[in-house]
Motif scaffolding. Structure first.
Motif, mmCIF file in Angstrom:
data_model
loop_
_atom_site.group_PDB
_atom_site.id
_atom_site.type_symbol
_atom_site.label_atom_id
_atom_site.label_comp_id
_atom_site.label_asym_id
_atom_site.label_seq_id
_atom_site.Cartn_x
_atom_site.Cartn_y
_atom_site.Cartn_z
ATOM 1 N N LEU A 281 -73.435 -1.640 0.051
ATOM 2 C CA LEU A 281 -72.152 -2.254 -0.270
ATOM 3 C C LEU A 281 -72.229 -3.737 0.055
ATOM 4 O O LEU A 281 -72.484 -4.114 1.205
ATOM 5 C CB LEU A 281 -71.015 -1.622 0.541
ATOM 6 N N CYS A 282 -72.034 -4.579 -0.942
ATOM 7 C CA CYS A 282 -71.917 -6.024 -0.727
ATOM 8 C C CYS A 282 -70.430 -6.356 -0.624
ATOM 9 O O CYS A 282 -69.655 -6.021 -1.524
ATOM 10 C CB CYS A 282 -72.548 -6.799 -1.884
ATOM 11 N N CYS A 283 -70.049 -6.992 0.482
ATOM 12 C CA CYS A 283 -68.635 -7.256 0.754
ATOM 13 C C CYS A 283 -68.403 -8.758 0.895
ATOM 14 O O CYS A 283 -69.170 -9.443 1.573
ATOM 15 C CB CYS A 283 -68.195 -6.552 2.040
ATOM 16 N N ASP A 284 -67.333 -9.228 0.280
ATOM 17 C CA ASP A 284 -66.971 -10.643 0.375
ATOM 18 C C ASP A 284 -65.482 -10.723 0.669
ATOM 19 O O ASP A 284 -64.669 -10.137 -0.048
ATOM 20 C CB ASP A 284 -67.302 -11.359 -0.938
ATOM 21 N N LEU A 285 -65.135 -11.435 1.754
ATOM 22 C CA LEU A 285 -63.731 -11.532 2.140
ATOM 23 C C LEU A 285 -62.959 -12.396 1.144
ATOM 24 O O LEU A 285 -63.453 -13.416 0.675
ATOM 25 C CB LEU A 285 -63.605 -12.123 3.542
ATOM 26 N N ASP A 286 -61.737 -11.971 0.847
ATOM 27 C CA ASP A 286 -60.858 -12.711 -0.051
ATOM 28 C C ASP A 286 -59.852 -13.522 0.772
ATOM 29 O O ASP A 286 -59.315 -13.038 1.768
ATOM 30 C CB ASP A 286 -60.096 -11.742 -0.965
ATOM 31 N N ARG A 287 -59.619 -14.748 0.381
ATOM 32 C CA ARG A 287 -58.659 -15.659 1.014
ATOM 33 C C ARG A 287 -59.082 -16.099 2.415
ATOM 34 O O ARG A 287 -58.276 -16.685 3.151
ATOM 35 C CB ARG A 287 -57.250 -15.044 1.075
ATOM 36 N N SER A 314 -65.014 1.736 11.204
ATOM 37 C CA SER A 314 -64.609 2.562 10.066
ATOM 38 C C SER A 314 -65.768 3.345 9.470
ATOM 39 O O SER A 314 -65.549 4.234 8.646
ATOM 40 C CB SER A 314 -63.981 1.683 8.982
ATOM 41 N N LEU A 315 -67.004 3.038 9.882
ATOM 42 C CA LEU A 315 -68.183 3.690 9.317
ATOM 43 C C LEU A 315 -68.597 4.895 10.145
ATOM 44 O O LEU A 315 -68.175 5.071 11.292
ATOM 45 C CB LEU A 315 -69.342 2.694 9.232
ATOM 46 N N GLN A 316 -69.448 5.728 9.565
ATOM 47 C CA GLN A 316 -69.982 6.888 10.257
ATOM 48 C C GLN A 316 -71.164 6.480 11.129
ATOM 49 O O GLN A 316 -71.805 5.453 10.877
ATOM 50 C CB GLN A 316 -70.427 7.947 9.240
ATOM 51 N N PRO A 317 -71.481 7.275 12.171
ATOM 52 C CA PRO A 317 -72.665 6.980 12.996
ATOM 53 C C PRO A 317 -73.924 6.922 12.131
ATOM 54 O O PRO A 317 -74.143 7.777 11.270
ATOM 55 C CB PRO A 317 -72.713 8.162 13.973
ATOM 56 N N GLY A 318 -74.742 5.916 12.360
ATOM 57 C CA GLY A 318 -75.969 5.740 11.585
ATOM 58 C C GLY A 318 -75.833 4.738 10.463
ATOM 59 O O GLY A 318 -76.829 4.149 10.027
ATOM 60 N N ASP A 319 -74.599 4.539 9.957
ATOM 61 C CA ASP A 319 -74.393 3.513 8.934
ATOM 62 C C ASP A 319 -74.579 2.127 9.557
ATOM 63 O O ASP A 319 -74.396 1.941 10.759
ATOM 64 C CB ASP A 319 -72.990 3.626 8.332
ATOM 65 N N ILE A 320 -74.917 1.177 8.739
ATOM 66 C CA ILE A 320 -75.265 -0.158 9.232
ATOM 67 C C ILE A 320 -74.392 -1.188 8.529
ATOM 68 O O ILE A 320 -74.300 -1.202 7.298
ATOM 69 C CB ILE A 320 -76.753 -0.478 8.963
ATOM 70 N N VAL A 321 -73.754 -2.052 9.311
ATOM 71 C CA VAL A 321 -73.007 -3.179 8.751
ATOM 72 C C VAL A 321 -73.650 -4.460 9.265
ATOM 73 O O VAL A 321 -73.970 -4.575 10.450
ATOM 74 C CB VAL A 321 -71.505 -3.114 9.114
ATOM 75 N N ALA A 322 -73.863 -5.419 8.387
ATOM 76 C CA ALA A 322 -74.524 -6.683 8.734
ATOM 77 C C ALA A 322 -73.691 -7.835 8.194
ATOM 78 O O ALA A 322 -72.996 -7.707 7.181
ATOM 79 C CB ALA A 322 -75.935 -6.728 8.145
ATOM 80 N N ARG A 323 -73.775 -8.954 8.908
ATOM 81 C CA ARG A 323 -73.160 -10.183 8.405
ATOM 82 C C ARG A 323 -74.264 -11.068 7.850
ATOM 83 O O ARG A 323 -75.191 -11.450 8.565
ATOM 84 C CB ARG A 323 -72.413 -10.922 9.520
ATOM 85 N N LEU A 324 -74.148 -11.391 6.569
ATOM 86 C CA LEU A 324 -75.191 -12.162 5.896
ATOM 87 C C LEU A 324 -74.972 -13.663 6.038
ATOM 88 O O LEU A 324 -75.899 -14.446 5.841
ATOM 89 C CB LEU A 324 -75.247 -11.781 4.412
ATOM 90 N N GLY A 325 -73.748 -14.058 6.396
ATOM 91 C CA GLY A 325 -73.448 -15.481 6.519
ATOM 92 C C GLY A 325 -72.064 -15.759 5.965
ATOM 93 O O GLY A 325 -71.609 -15.088 5.032
ATOM 94 N N GLY A 326 -71.375 -16.751 6.560
ATOM 95 C CA GLY A 326 -70.041 -17.093 6.082
ATOM 96 C C GLY A 326 -69.123 -15.884 6.149
ATOM 97 O O GLY A 326 -68.974 -15.245 7.192
ATOM 98 N N GLU A 328 -69.596 -13.222 4.129
ATOM 99 C CA GLU A 328 -70.324 -12.198 3.391
ATOM 100 C C GLU A 328 -70.856 -11.128 4.349
ATOM 101 O O GLU A 328 -71.487 -11.439 5.358
ATOM 102 C CB GLU A 328 -71.510 -12.803 2.638
ATOM 103 N N PHE A 329 -70.593 -9.870 4.027
ATOM 104 C CA PHE A 329 -71.078 -8.742 4.801
ATOM 105 C C PHE A 329 -71.802 -7.780 3.863
ATOM 106 O O PHE A 329 -71.581 -7.792 2.643
ATOM 107 C CB PHE A 329 -69.921 -8.015 5.491
ATOM 108 N N ALA A 330 -72.658 -6.963 4.425
ATOM 109 C CA ALA A 330 -73.360 -5.936 3.654
ATOM 110 C C ALA A 330 -73.440 -4.674 4.498
ATOM 111 O O ALA A 330 -73.557 -4.737 5.729
ATOM 112 C CB ALA A 330 -74.756 -6.405 3.255
ATOM 113 N N ILE A 331 -73.375 -3.523 3.841
ATOM 114 C CA ILE A 331 -73.324 -2.234 4.537
ATOM 115 C C ILE A 331 -74.328 -1.283 3.900
ATOM 116 O O ILE A 331 -74.488 -1.257 2.672
ATOM 117 C CB ILE A 331 -71.902 -1.645 4.475
#
Length: 691
Positions: A281-287, A314-326, A328-331
């Motif tokens: 999942l590629c995530c980008d914050l709005d506003r 909010s994620l299940q154990p084992g899932d990974i969330v990362a901050r790519l910069g600014g 931008e997040f990826a899961i």
């Protein structure tokens, strides 16, 4: 002989002597010769202080006249600094045999050796690093204070005392003992061998860095080894911290882009082997940018930390969330491939991120747009899967944000088209392929042309005329708008310089342009090159220009206004905090956005227009209605008190060659100079619209 020899008979007279004896004793042949009385020789030595550097019982013996009945060996220092060794042996028949050996050099060497040993001991014991000598079996023979202290012992004697079990094995953890000795015996030296010490007196493990070398015996065989040891615990902690920083985001503590890519590669390999699935999942914050600019970067950082924690929980154990910069997040979602399950996880993220956040007592909220790609269907490599998720994110933003989109075949074609458009844009900016068209602005009081707004146009060789709505945002995103805007300023000023002196030219300014450090200079350069009077240039800016770094931007606008450049706020009423910025900066013109004019019959729009007109009159600003297309709209804005109008009813944006026809003087003969450029609306409207 190298030694002095002296034989004295029972009658106390010298029987035998040699020249070396006279030299070492410092006496003449008149005192020491065969038959000389030995007691006179001794008295001579006493009188000249020969024995003054000798202390105690030995001096008493030497100053007595007795020959002595026992063998004796002693060393003494003569007044001239020479040290001699004296051996005296009694003869069975009486008398004695005495030898004298010069030991001055030997004593000097011994003193130097003692000094060197003392210096070595001082250096050894006071060294800030641990120093040791050990047998080949690892038993320590010697250790200095620093080494003992490193291991928690009071002194080096305690560390090497029998029964302490203090061995070199402590420096190497488990199997590394053999690795250390193998390197040492193979190469004769080991440098910076870092290992964990488990034999600390306090029981706590530490890390040390060791350098060691073999010591060989006379036959060249290894007999022992020596080494130095320094505490590497802080170094290991620093290395661990650096490694953590290299793989984690400093602000949120989440994995960073590097670790995300590594983990995604690992999970894809595992998915291929085990036949499982993985979703990205590629995530980008709005506003987020608006919140960051409004409340400041510290508040923005706090918001990012809050949202990162929400995502993680909010994620299940084992899932990974990362901050790519600014923003931008990826899961990475493990073990899920069905769109329903992945979509539900994405929807939970949208909900938790969208919940209000308290920032310094102000409730605010942001949203998140999510693009999803599922491996191995959408990609079997980390870079490909992530790229496809990013493409899906781009489509989610296009769909209105706060939503989720799954990657579909063909989405990449749209991104590819955008990338090609960006390449064409760069080439066109570099080659000067843009053009300016001009739309008239009509003064309602006199029904005359007051000026023209310069509008960018891109006549593409293959695609025809490309809409500004397509290339302006791209130019702003890539930063090309700075170069493109500077050209537009120069070209518009150059064109306006050829118009009658009462006509102005309006040039749109992007937020990216005005925040550039050279913007003020770009305006001055355009005016100087063209010779256009500053008051004939009207810069049109939107309210968004003032949102970021407002203080610096307003200072720049004030400098431009002081030299005579007019300033208009464009699309008024559609931006952010309009009224607050009007109080900070008195604009020369307020342009009402076309959306209020198109909805002229609505009571709300009418109220807004009347309010803006009243505000403009109070501030002494000209009010221009944009987007006027019908006679009804024209009559309405005239009744509401607008000063100027602009729209298709008077003409679409036209090339410079076409607008030249609008600048003919009215009611003036060919031999007369016009006092004012006049364009009667009633006469010109149809021809302009046709153009």
């Amino acid at each position: 002989m190298d030694q002095g020899i002296l034989m004295v008979g029972a009658d106390n007279r010298v029987l035998v002597h040699n020249q070396k004896a006279r030299d070492l004793l410092g006496v003449s042949e008149g005192l020491l010769h065969e038959g000389a009385r030995f007691d006179l020789l001794q008295q001579h030595q006493i009188d000249r202080g020969e024995f003054r550097k000798v202390n105690g019982e030995l001096r008493h013996l030497l100053e007595s006249a007795a020959l002595g009945t026992a063998a004796v060996t002693y060393e003494r220092e003569r007044p001239n600094g020479t040290s001699i060794e004296v051996r005296s042996v009694p003869l069975p028949t009486g008398g004695l045999v005495r030898t004298f050996t010069d030991i001055t050099e030997r004593r000097r060497r011994e003193a130097a050796l003692r000094l060197a040993e003392a210096e070595y001991q001082t250096l050894f014991q006071n060294a800030v690093v641990g120093v040791y000598r050990a047998n080949l079996d690892g038993t320590l023979v010697r250790a200095n204070q620093a080494l003992a202290k490193l291991h928690g012992y009071g002194d080096s004697a305690c560390a090497t005392a029998p029964g302490t079990g203090f061995t070199h094995d402590w420096y190497v953890d488990g199997d590394r003992t053999h690795a250390f000795m193998r390197l040492l015996l193979t190469h004769g030296r080991v440098d910076d061998f870092v290992s964990e010490v488990t034999g600390h007196a306090t029981g706590r493990p530490i890390w040390v860095s060791e350098t060691a070398w073999l010591v060989r015996d006379a036959e060249g065989c290894p007999s022992c080894f020596e080494g130095t040891v320094v505490d590497a615990t802080e170094r290991k902690r620093a290395e661990a911290q650096i490694e953590h920083m290299a793989r984690h985001d400093a602000l949120t503590g989440l994995p960073n882009r590097r670790q995300f890519q590594e983990r995604l590669t690992q999970e894809l390999v595992h998915a291929q082997r085990q036949g499982t699935a993985v979703a990205v999942l590629c995530c980008d914050l709005d506003r987020f940018k608006t919140v960051n600019d409004t409340f400041g970067h510290p508040a923005g950082d706090a918001l990012l930390c809050t949202l990162a924690d929400r995502m993680r929980r909010s994620l299940q154990p084992g899932d990974i969330v990362a901050r790519l910069g600014g923003d931008e997040f990826a899961i990475i979602l493990l073990g899920r491939s069905h769109p329903h399950g992945v979509g539900a996880a994405a929807q939970r993220l949208i909900e938790v991120v969208g919940e209000p956040v308290d920032i310094d007592g102000h409730l605010t909220n942001v949203g998140v747009s999510i693009g999803v790609a599922i491996g191995l269907d959408d990609g079997d490599r980390a870079d490909l899967l992530f790229k496809n998720a990013d493409i899906a994110l781009y489509r989610a933003k296009e769909a209105g944000r706060h939503t989720c989109r799954f990657y579909e075949a063909g989405m990449d074609m749209a991104v590819a088209s955008r990338n090609l458009l960006e390449i064409d844009l760069k080439d066109t900016v570099r080659n000067g392929g843009f053009a300016l068209h001009y739309q008239p602005i009509i003064d309602l009081a006199s029904d005359t042309v007051r000026g023209f707004e310069a509008l960018l146009r891109w006549p593409h060789a293959a695609k025809g005329m490309i809409s500004p709505a397509d290339f302006i945002p791209l130019a702003e995103e890539t930063g090309l708008i700075v170069e493109l805007g500077a050209w537009a300023l120069r070209d518009a000023c150059q064109e306006a310089a050829s118009w009658p002196s009462d006509l102005r030219v309006g040039v749109n300014v992007s937020a990216v342009q005005i925040q550039h450090i050279d913007f003020h200079q770009h305006v001055l350069d355009a005016l100087v090159r063209s010779g256009l009077a500053p008051e004939r240039l009207e810069l049109e800016i939107t309210e968004s220009v003032l949102v970021k770094d407002a203080e610096r931007v307003i200072a720049c606008l004030h400098r431009l206004r002081r030299i005579g450049v007019r300033l208009a706020i464009d699309d008024f009423g559609t931006g952010y905090s309009s009224l607050s910025y009007l109080c900070q900066f008195p604009f020369d013109k307020i342009k009402i956005d076309r959306s209020f004019i198109q909805d002229a019959c609505a009571s709300t729009s009418g109220a807004i227009v009347r309010a803006v007109v009243g505000l403009g009159k109070h501030l002494g600003a000209t009010i221009t209605a944009e987007g006027v297309e019908t006679q009804a709209q024209l009559d309405w804005v005239r009744r509401e008190g607008c000063s100027e109008v602009q729209g298709f009813i008077f003409g679409k944006p036209m090339p410079p060659s076409v607008i030249k026809g609008m600048m003919r003087p009215v009611g003036v003969g060919h031999d007369q100079q016009p006092e004012r450029t006049h364009c009667p609306v009633s006469c010109e409207r149809r021809s302009l619209l046709d153009a």
